[in-house]
Every structure is written in structure tokens, then in C-alpha cells.
Design an enzyme around this catalytic site. Structure first.
Site, PDB file in Angstrom:
ATOM      1  N   GLY A 182      11.248  -3.515  -3.302  1.00 15.01           N
ATOM      2  CA  GLY A 182      11.626  -1.720  -2.902  1.00 15.01           C
ATOM      3  C   GLY A 182      10.030  -1.040  -3.497  1.00 15.01           C
ATOM      4  CE1 TYR A 183       9.290  -1.861  -7.634  1.00 13.25           C
ATOM      5  CE2 TYR A 183       7.735  -2.222  -9.026  1.00 13.25           C
ATOM      6  CZ  TYR A 183       9.347  -2.359  -9.081  1.00 13.25           C
ATOM      7  OH  TYR A 183       9.344  -2.388 -10.495  1.00 13.25           O
ATOM      8  CB  SER A 184       4.301  -0.529  -1.279  1.00  9.85           C
ATOM      9  OG  SER A 184       4.245  -1.864  -2.559  1.00  9.85           O
ATOM     10  CD  GLU A 243       5.033  -8.180  -8.457  1.00  7.84           C
ATOM     11  OE1 GLU A 243       5.494  -7.221  -8.759  1.00  7.84           O
ATOM     12  OE2 GLU A 243       4.055  -8.160  -7.336  1.00  7.84           O
ATOM     13  CG  ASN A 280      -7.246  -9.374  -7.549  1.00  8.83           C
ATOM     14  OD1 ASN A 280      -6.002  -9.313  -7.539  1.00  8.83           O
ATOM     15  ND2 ASN A 280      -7.500 -10.411  -7.719  1.00  8.83           N
ATOM     16  CD  GLU A 281     -10.148  -4.962  -4.253  1.00  7.78           C
ATOM     17  OE1 GLU A 281      -9.038  -4.826  -5.116  1.00  7.78           O
ATOM     18  OE2 GLU A 281     -10.888  -5.864  -4.535  1.00  7.78           O
TER      19      GLU A 281
HETATM   20  C1  LIG Z   1       1.849 -10.340   1.500  1.00  8.38           C
HETATM   21  C2  LIG Z   1       2.675  -9.069   1.209  1.00  8.38           C
HETATM   22  C3  LIG Z   1       3.719  -8.916   0.047  1.00  8.38           C
HETATM   23  C4  LIG Z   1       3.850  -8.014  -0.432  1.00  8.38           C
HETATM   24  N1  LIG Z   1       4.683  -8.268  -0.948  1.00  8.38           N
HETATM   25  C5  LIG Z   1       5.603  -6.632  -1.467  1.00  8.38           C
HETATM   26  C6  LIG Z   1       6.970  -6.536  -2.290  1.00  8.38           C
HETATM   27  O1  LIG Z   1       7.762  -7.952  -1.510  1.00  8.38           O
HETATM   28  N2  LIG Z   1       7.347  -5.661  -2.130  1.00  8.38           N
HETATM   29  C7  LIG Z   1       6.610  -3.937  -2.242  1.00  8.38           C
HETATM   30  O2  LIG Z   1       6.700  -3.500  -2.763  1.00  8.38           O
HETATM   31  N3  LIG Z   1       5.438  -4.560  -2.332  1.00  8.38           N
HETATM   32  C8  LIG Z   1       4.881  -5.560  -1.358  1.00  8.38           C
HETATM   33  N4  LIG Z   1       3.132  -5.936  -1.396  1.00  8.38           N
HETATM   34  C9  LIG Z   1       2.776  -4.378  -1.079  1.00  8.38           C
HETATM   35  C10 LIG Z   1       1.686  -4.652  -1.654  1.00  8.38           C
HETATM   36  O3  LIG Z   1       1.612  -4.513  -3.661  1.00  8.38           O
HETATM   37  C11 LIG Z   1       0.439  -3.232  -1.658  1.00  8.38           C
HETATM   38  O4  LIG Z   1      -0.704  -3.662  -0.877  1.00  8.38           O
HETATM   39  C12 LIG Z   1      -0.619  -3.124  -2.902  1.00  8.38           C
HETATM   40  O5  LIG Z   1       0.032  -2.524  -3.954  1.00  8.38           O
HETATM   41  C13 LIG Z   1      -1.680  -2.639  -1.515  1.00  8.38           C
HETATM   42  O6  LIG Z   1      -1.382  -1.314  -1.345  1.00  8.38           O
HETATM   43  P1  LIG Z   1      -1.631  -0.696  -0.046  1.00  8.38           P
HETATM   44  O7  LIG Z   1      -1.237  -2.454   1.277  1.00  8.38           O
HETATM   45  O8  LIG Z   1      -1.529   0.469   0.153  1.00  8.38           O
HETATM   46  O9  LIG Z   1      -3.763  -0.635   0.047  1.00  8.38           O
HETATM   47  P2  LIG Z   1      -3.789  -0.026  -0.490  1.00  8.38           P
HETATM   48  O10 LIG Z   1      -3.777   0.946  -1.473  1.00  8.38           O
HETATM   49  O11 LIG Z   1      -3.947   1.494   0.588  1.00  8.38           O
HETATM   50  O12 LIG Z   1      -5.331   0.279  -0.984  1.00  8.38           O
HETATM   51  C14 LIG Z   1      -6.739  -0.421   0.026  1.00  8.38           C
HETATM   52  C15 LIG Z   1      -7.548  -0.940  -0.135  1.00  8.38           C
HETATM   53  O13 LIG Z   1      -8.228   0.089  -1.660  1.00  8.38           O
HETATM   54  C16 LIG Z   1      -8.286  -0.099  -2.669  1.00  8.38           C
HETATM   55  N5  LIG Z   1      -7.913   0.711  -3.764  1.00  8.38           N
HETATM   56  C17 LIG Z   1      -7.161   1.490  -3.947  1.00  8.38           C
HETATM   57  N6  LIG Z   1      -6.704   2.371  -4.786  1.00  8.38           N
HETATM   58  C18 LIG Z   1      -8.236   1.642  -5.982  1.00  8.38           C
HETATM   59  C19 LIG Z   1      -8.608   2.301  -6.542  1.00  8.38           C
HETATM   60  N7  LIG Z   1      -8.638   3.175  -7.885  1.00  8.38           N
HETATM   61  N8  LIG Z   1      -9.829   2.075  -6.865  1.00  8.38           N
HETATM   62  C20 LIG Z   1     -10.564   0.561  -6.368  1.00  8.38           C
HETATM   63  N9  LIG Z   1     -10.312   0.256  -5.184  1.00  8.38           N
HETATM   64  C21 LIG Z   1      -9.180   0.970  -4.867  1.00  8.38           C
HETATM   65  C22 LIG Z   1      -7.275  -1.530  -2.572  1.00  8.38           C
HETATM   66  O14 LIG Z   1      -7.712  -2.561  -3.636  1.00  8.38           O
HETATM   67  C23 LIG Z   1      -7.548  -1.702  -1.586  1.00  8.38           C
HETATM   68  O15 LIG Z   1      -9.031  -3.406  -1.523  1.00  8.38           O
HETATM   69  C24 LIG Z   1       3.563  -6.939  -0.887  1.00  8.38           C
HETATM   70  C25 LIG Z   1       1.373  -6.963  -0.021  1.00  8.38           C
HETATM   71  C26 LIG Z   1       1.510  -8.231   0.751  1.00  8.38           C
HETATM   72  C27 LIG Z   1      -0.010  -7.830   1.616  1.00  8.38           C
END
Ligand SMILES: Cc1cc2nc3c(=O)[nH]c(=O)nc-3n(C[C@H](O)[C@H](O)[C@H](O)COP(=O)(O)OP(=O)(O)OC[C@H]3O[C@@H](n4cnc5c(N)ncnc54)[C@H](O)[C@@H]3O)c2cc1C
Lengths: 400, 373
Positions: free
Chosen positions: A129-131, A246, A386-387
Site C-alpha cells: 500500500g504505497y500509491s 522491488e 521509467n520516466e
Molecule cells: C500494474 C500495476 C501494478 C501496481 N501495483 C502497485 C502496488 O502493488 N502497490 C502500490 O502502491 N502501487 C502499485 N502501482 C502503482 C504505481 O507505482 C504507480 O502507477 C506509479 O508510481 C505511477 O504513478 P501514477 O500512476 O499516479 O502516474 P503519475 O505519477 O500520475 O504519472 C503519469 C505520467 O507522468 C510521468 N511523470 C510523473 N512525474 C514525472 C516527472 N517528474 N518527470 C517526468 N515524467 C513524470 C509518469 O512517468 C507517467 O508517465 C501499480 C501500478 C500498476 C500499473
């Protein structure tokens, strides 16, 4: 420097092969074939973990005193390779790869004694539970709050994208315990029981129509303070340590190599007018492009692992293997789709459920190919996008 | 050169756009995970709006439109992510009937135009790379007709077609351009079995098995052994139609992504403020403009019958498979976790593009054909 493979590693490979041939049940093999995600079907993955645990092989990377195998870097690579070659479903990583190492690094003796054996045996299934809806890439902005109340915390807020929260009985999570100061400095790392009153789990359906992630809601959820890992407001240190595992704990190259071999076998079965797709110069070039990158990655991974076993912190290098591994993974799934042409468009999710009994209307691999391609789009998003990883390399490695 | 639409074409574009906006519940269609039978009401509207008559000659009861009219229609349908068997029935089935001689046209086009006839073209074969000349399924000449045996994969609209057009070999071996013939058969004929299924994009198809299917000589559509030329001309039109649909879908993916980047905030700012992402979206924009240029180039060249028209069609399909695919992948990536959900439209557009890329040869095949043409 040399590439000599010690004799004991060769015989070790035989030992692993023999074991896998004996130990994998038909159900587990089927689940392995039908796995189209890094997260395998939960029941079969846990069954498989229990079998590996009986053999003492559930967590080779853990220190021996906690149930690890004490294998060399070479042996661990052999083991990883043989697992993919045998088609075993991957083990669910949240406990073994994430929570476990974290507890080993930061847990109290009581926490380690209680949780580690249950992680190894598969008695507990963990989720992460991070995001949160407002805190993805900017994880430190998380808002789920834990109010202190005697020897408990009372949690309110929500987590999102929590993989397998609907299957898990435990969660490790980050909560905010202080409202002022730097965002990173007010975060605490907790462990909780998913059966605690006040927790609601809502599955989220993905592109592949599988509910793999969830949103989790907390309404006055009481968690004992004894479940805190590390100090109050120092959870960010623990979280960052865990993220390194991770991202970097995983070897991508062995799996990719096996997938490319399978792809070549499939291309040999795709007839052209003069032979098969495997003879087509354009197709061969695409595969060679992947294979050369995988060869490079396998040595990059070995180098990092040698440094790790010499006690060095992989640090930002784990960002590199995460980017390289996931983007190659995506490329290989893309090439697999291209290899099958229109036949990859067959969509029969019911036939992808292990033991579901629905017969595929074409070769089984045609079904898994598209689902894998769709699912693999996520691997450049999760675990820190990856960004964000490229940003880490620029800052932490290049000093930009 | 003139790239503007005529008044009539503009009216068509407006009417499709209005229908997509007001008359079509795309959201509900996306939510549906079952293999739905053809939406009869939708198809009736297609007929009433004249869209089923679009590419047919006025003498045949059509509107006398050409590739440009189909482009206008398909781009809007692509933008609306409309699930309908327009390509299998009208573009492929209708295209082959148009080229099959007056008897076939008279017998079937009225029903098609009125929305009473669904068609499917059976081309792909299991474990064979797509190319019409790579066909292996055999039609053996016998007393009074032909006997067909074999299987076809991914017959689009095969689950709801009233008649199937099956490409088979009456001579030669896989690889030969001669010896290919087209047969008309109906699903109720002895020895014909269809296993319906969904495709990844929410459309439907079927696996076709033919076991000792006896067909009379009249079931042969067009010249015996001469199917390749009309088939190729029809496939060009299908690739143009799918190309237009893809460009419509890609334009939505770009718009949605830019919009999302303006509203989604991380690190205290909209993610669109990050230069790394700005550059990615600028690249998506350029890719889309380039694809639109190829779409127009190929459509106009085919419409006007230029000698290098087919080359432009190959270029369009190849670049869609490379740059269109990349654009769609970027759209998901920039949406982060949200992009991976069934809830948002992005993923559904992504899947439709994936399907279009997989149909009738991928990027490599079309690059090779371009080089050879
Ligand atoms: C299949 C899957 C499984 C997951 N499992 C877990 C889990 O078990 N537990 C958990 O806690 N989380 C989980 N996650 C969440 C995951 O860690 C987040 O989706 C991830 O950190 C991206 O956050 P976001 O989705 O809010 O995208 P955002 O942060 O809103 O990003 C949107 C876009 O903006 C880009 N971006 C954001 N900031 C920057 C920057 N500073 N510079 C350039 N580009 C940027 C991102 O790279 C992305 O392309 C999972 C996600 C997926 C898709």
C-alpha cells in the site's frame, strides 16, 4: 576476470532440473503456461511456493539465517533460468521480494520472528500500500493519515493500484503521521491485517479485463503501534530501501532469453510461401536486435549482482536494470504479437483461467500472447515509472 | 492540389460526428465484455443514414462515393470508437461483390445496402503468415462444382455473417499468384462450422472449419483462379478504411493525453510541465500529422488511380504499425496507472489500434512490399 563456470554450478543445474521435473504438478505447469503478467494466478503460485518452501528454496536471496539458501550469485542465476525454462509460474513478489527483505533490514526481532516464517511458507499473502490517487510518481505527497491513539494508530484515507489486495491477508503500507515539515519526514511504515474492521477493497479491472489491482479504503482502521517498522516519521528510509529491491531484485534476462527461444520456435511454425517466418530476414533482424540487448542485460545484471554480494549498495543501478528489463520485456511481447499476425487478436479470457475448462479456439500461445502484450504495458509504469527512473539516473549517477 | 472536402463530404463528416456524439453510447459498448450479436438498431441507422450505400455505384443503388467518402466516415467512426462490422460487410464483402460482375451485384447489393446482409471474408489460415498468395485451403474441382476442406482463422464478422466469402486454392501451391478463387457459402451449408469469439478490440470473429463442403460451380465468385487481382484492390480499400479509422482513434489518444497532462498534478505541478513529457507529446503530434499525410496520399492516389497508389497504401500500413503503435503506447504510458484501466477510454482505443495493426499484414510485411513495389 573469467567466465569459467565452476563444476559445482553445473551439477547444481542438474539438481535443480531434476527437482523441477519432479515437483511441478500439472496444475502448476498449466498456471505457468497461462500466466500473462508478473503476477501469476494466486492459488497456483501459492501452491508452488509451498512446494519450493518444503525444499528450502522459496527465498534464495534471503540471508541464510532467515531461511535463504546461501547460494552463490551463479547458483541463483542458474535457479532463475531453470525456473523460467521449466515454465514455472513466478512467485508473488510482495512478501518474498519486498516485505521480507525490508523486515530483515528494519524489523524488530519480534516482527522478524513472527512474519518471516509466514512469508516463506506462504501462510501470509502480502500486498503493498504505497500509491494513492493523488500520490503516484510523487509518492512522498501521500495523504493517508495515521492518528496516534494510545498504543494504536487510527488510519483514514485510500490506497490505489494495490496489486492483489483482494487476495492478500496482510498489507505493508506508508502512512502520514505528521502534517508539518518536509513531506518525506512525516511518513511511517506499517504492517496491517486486511481483516481489520474499516478496510474496504474494490478491484480495478485492467486492459486485459483481469482485476489485478485494487483501490483500498480505510475508515478508522486501528493498527497496533507494535506493527510499525522503523521509527515513527522515518518510514521513507524503509520505503526507499524496499524500492531498491522491488526494482533491482529481479533478473529480467533469464526470462527474456527463454521467451525469445519460444518465439523462434513459434516463428518456425508460421509458414510463408518459401519456408517459415523464422527464415524471413526482417523478422530475424528484429529477434537479433532483442537477443543482443538481452545478452548485454544478462551481463549487466551479473555485474550488479557481483557488486551486491560484495556488500555494495545497488543504489541507482537498480533503476537501470528496471528500465532496460521492462522495456525489453515490452518489446518481446510486441514482437510476439507481430509474429502471430491476426491470430493474436483472438480474445478468450475464459480460456486463460487455469482449470477453467474453456478450450482455446486456436493455439494456446495465441491467447497468452495478446494478454501478455497488454499487461506488459504496465511494467514501465509500476515500481516507479521509467520516466522517474531516468530522472534518478540523471541525478544520482550523472550528478545532473 | 486541394485537400479540402467538398460540401457533400463535409456534410457527411458532420452527420457522422453528430451521430457518434448523440446517437451512440460508446461507453456502454466498452463496458460490455460479452460477445454481443450485431446491434440491429445500429446497423439499421447505418442503412438509413446512407452509409451502407456509400461506396457503390448509383446504378447499383449506391451513392457513388469513393475512397475519400469512406475516409470521412471511417475517421469519425474511429474517433468515436464505434464497434460495427462496416469493414467486413461493406468494404471487404461489398468491394468483392462490386468487382464480381453484374449478376453478383444485382443479386446481393440491394440487400447489403438496405442492411439485410452481413458478410465476412475468410482469408487468414492457422500457422500461415498472412498474404493472399500464401493460401493453402483447397477447393478441389468435382462433378458439377467444388469440394472445400480446411480451416480459416479470425474470420471478422464470421459469427454474424449471412454469407461468407472464402479464399481457396483451385490450383497452384502456396506462394503462387494464380490458382486463387473466391467462393460464396452460407453458414448453414453441410460441413461448414463456425466457432464465434471476441477479438481483443471488442469486435467479433469466428474460426471457420470446412469439412467436405460441396459447392456448385455458381458458388465461384469471379473468375476461377483469378481472385488475386480483385482481392488486392479490395484489400487496398480496406487498408485505407482501417487507416482512416486508426487516424481518428489516434487523434483521440493524442487529445486525451494532452488533456490529461494538463490536469494531472504530481510534484505540485501539472505533469505536462515536465519537459521530458512535453517532448514525448510533441513527438506524438508529429507522428499523427505524418500518418494523416500518408492517409491522404494513399487515399487520393487510390481514388485517382495513380500507378504508385498501392505503394502509398503499403507505406500507410507500415507506418501505422510502427508510429501509430508507438503513439498509442505513449498515450498509455503518460496516463500512468490510469492508462492501464478498463475504465478509461485510452485502453480501448489502444486495443482497437492493436487489432488494426494485426490485420492484413504487419509493418514488416508492408515495408517489404513497399520496397518490392
Ligand atoms: C500494474 C500495476 C501494478 C501496481 N501495483 C502497485 C502496488 O502493488 N502497490 C502500490 O502502491 N502501487 C502499485 N502501482 C502503482 C504505481 O507505482 C504507480 O502507477 C506509479 O508510481 C505511477 O504513478 P501514477 O500512476 O499516479 O502516474 P503519475 O505519477 O500520475 O504519472 C503519469 C505520467 O507522468 C510521468 N511523470 C510523473 N512525474 C514525472 C516527472 N517528474 N518527470 C517526468 N515524467 C513524470 C509518469 O512517468 C507517467 O508517465 C501499480 C501500478 C500498476 C500499473
Amino acid at each position: 576476470m573469467d567466465l569459467t563456470i565452476p563444476d559445482h554450478e553445473q551439477s547444481f543445474r542438474e539438481e535443480v532440473r531434476d527437482f523441477l521435473a519432479r515437483a511441478m504438478t500439472p496444475e502448476i505447469r498449466e498456471a505457468g503456461r497461462l500466466t500473462t503478467s508478473v503476477f501469476a494466478p494466486v492459488k497456483q503460485a501459492m501452491d508452488w511456493q509451498r512446494i519450493l518452501h518444503e525444499q528450502g528454496w522459496a527465498a534464495p536471496h534471503w540471508p541464510r539465517e532467515y531461511g535463504g539458501t546461501g547460494w552463490s550469485v551463479g547458483q541463483r542465476t542458474v535457479f532463475a533460468e531453470e525456473l523460467v525454462r521449466a515454465g514455472a509460474p513466478p512467485l508473488i513478489p510482495m512478501g518474498l521480494q519486498m516485505c521480507g527483505p525490508c523486515l530483515i533490514g528494519y524489523g524488530t526481532e519480534e516482527q522478524k520472528a513472527h512474519y518471516l516464517p509466514r512469508i516463506l511458507s506462504g501462510e501470509d499473502i502480502w500486498c503493498q500500500g504505497y500509491s494513492e490517487p493523488g500520490a503516484g510518481s510523487d509518492l512522498a505527497s501521500l495523504k493517508t493519515f495515521a492518528e496516534s491513539d494510545g498504543d494504536h494508530y487510527v488510519i483514514n484515507g485510500t490506497k490505489i493500484w494495490t496489486t492483489y489486495a483482494h487476495h492478500a491477508n496482510r498489507m505493508f503500507l506508508l502512512v502520514r503521521t505528521r502534517r508539518d515539515g518536509k513531506p518525506q519526514a512525516g511518513i511511517t511504515f506499517l504492517l496491517l491485517d486486511m481483516a481489520t474492521p474499516g478496510i474496504t477493497v474494490e478491484p480495478i479491472v485492467g486492459l486485459d479485463e483481469v482485476p489485478e489491482q485494487c483501490q483500498v479504503f480505510f475508515d478508522n482502521v486501528r493498527v497496533p503501534k507494535a506493527n510499525r517498522v522503523g521509527e515513527e516519521n522515518d518510514g521513507w528510509t524503509v520505503a526507499k530501501y524496499l524500492l531498491t529491491f522491488e526494482r533491482g531484485g529481479q533478473d529480467y534476462a533469464p526470462g527474456l532469453g527463454v521467451q525469445l527461444e519460444q518465439l523462434k520456435a513459434r516463428a518456425r511454425r508460421q509458414a510463408t510461401a518459401t519456408g517459415s517466418l523464422a527464415d524471413d530476414p526482417l523478422w530475424r533482424r528484429q529477434v537479433a536486435d532483442c537477443e543482443t540487448r538481452v545478452l548485454a542485460l544478462s551481463f549487466t545484471e551479473q555485474r550488479i549482482k557481483s557488486a551486491l554480494s560484495a556488500g555494495k549498495d545497488p543504489g541507482a543501478l537498480s533503476s537501470m536494470t528496471k528500465i532496460l528489463g521492462t522495456e525489453l520485456q515490452q518489446r518481446v511481447t510486441e514482437l510476439a504479437v507481430d509474429t502471430l499476425g491476426a491470430q493474436a487478436l483472438l480474445w478468450q479470457p475464459g480460456a486463460l483461467v487455469p482449470g477453467g475448462g474453456e478450450a482455446p479456439l486456436g493455439p494456446e500461445y495465441a491467447l497468452t500472447t495478446m494478454a501478455s502484450y497488454l499487461n506488459a504495458r504496465a511494467c514501465s509504469i509500476y515500481g516507479g515509472s521509467n520516466e522517474v527512473q531516468r530522472g534518478i539516473i540523471a541525478k544520482a549517477v550523472l550528478g545532473l | 492540389m486541394n485537400f479540402s472536402l467538398t460540401e457533400e463530404q463535409q456534410m457527411l463528416a458532420d452527420s457522422v460526428r453528430r451521430w457518434v456524439r448523440d446517437g451512440h453510447d460508446g461507453e456502454a459498448r466498452r463496458r460490455d465484455k460479452t460477445r454481443r450479436p450485431l446491434d440491429a438498431a445500429l446497423w439499421r441507422q447505418f442503412a438509413e443514414l446512407g452509409w451502407l450505400a456509400l461506396p457503390f455505384a448509383e446504378d447499383d443503388g449506391g451513392l457513388g462515393g469513393g475512397p475519400v467518402e469512406t475516409l470521412v466516415l471511417m475517421e469519425e467512426l474511429g474517433r468515436g470508437l464505434v464497434v460495427a462490422p462496416y469493414v467486413p460487410t461493406v468494404v471487404l464483402g461489398g468491394g468483392l461483390l462490386r468487382r464480381a460482375g453484374p449478376a453478383w451485384r444485382e443479386r446481393h447489393l440491394p440487400a447489403l445496402i438496405e442492411g439485410r446482409l452481413q458478410l465476412a471474408l475468410a482469408l487468414d489460415e492457422y500457422e500461415r503468415v498472412f498474404a493472399p498468395e500464401n493460401t493453402a485451403l483447397t477447393a478441389t474441382a468435382e462433378q458439377g462444382g467444388y469440394r472445400l476442406d480446411g480451416r480459416k482463422a479470425l474470420v471478422l464478422n464470421g459469427d454474424q455473417a449471412d454469407a461468407l466469402l472464402v479464399l481457396a486454392r483451385t490450383g497452384g501451391v502456396p506462394g503462387d499468384e494464380h490458382g486463387l478463387s473466391l467462393f460464396w457459402l452460407t453458414p448453414d451449408q453441410d460441413g461448414v462450422s463456425l466457432a464465434p469469439h471476441r477479438t481483443v478490440d471488442g469486435h467479433t470473429a469466428a474460426k471457420l472449419t470446412l469439412e467436405r463442403v460441396h459447392l456448385p460451380a455458381e458458388a465461384l465468385v469471379g473468375e476461377p483462379g483469378g481472385a488475386l487481382a480483385p482481392l488486392r484492390a479490395t484489400l487496398d480499400e480496406a487498408l485505407l478504411a482501417l487507416g482512416a479509422e486508426a487516424v481518428g482513434a489516434l487523434s483521440v489518444l493524442l487529445d486525451d493525453t494532452v488533456e490529461y497532462a494538463k490536469t494531472r498534478r504530481q510534484f505540485g505541478v501539472p505533469i505536462g510541465d515536465f519537459q521530458a513529457l512535453q517532448h514525448r507529446m510533441a513527438d506524438m503530434f508529429m507522428a499523427l500529422e505524418q500518418l494523416r499525410s500518408l492517409l491522404l496520399a494513399a487515399t487520393l492516389k487510390v481514388a485517382e488511380g495513380h500507378a504508385d497508389a498501392r505503394r502509398a497504401v503499403h507505406a500507410l500500413k507500415a507506418r501505422l504499425g510502427l508510429d501509430g503503435r508507438h503513439l498509442a503506447q505513449e498515450a498509455i504510458q503518460l496516463h500512468g496507472g490510469m492508462g492501464m484501466t478498463d475504465e478509461l477510454a485510452v485502453g480501448h482505443y489502444f486495443k482497437r489500434l492493436t487489432a488494426i495493426n494485426g490485420l492484413f499484414g504487419g509493418a514488416d510485411a508492408h515495408l517489404a512490399a513497399f520496397a518490392d513495389a
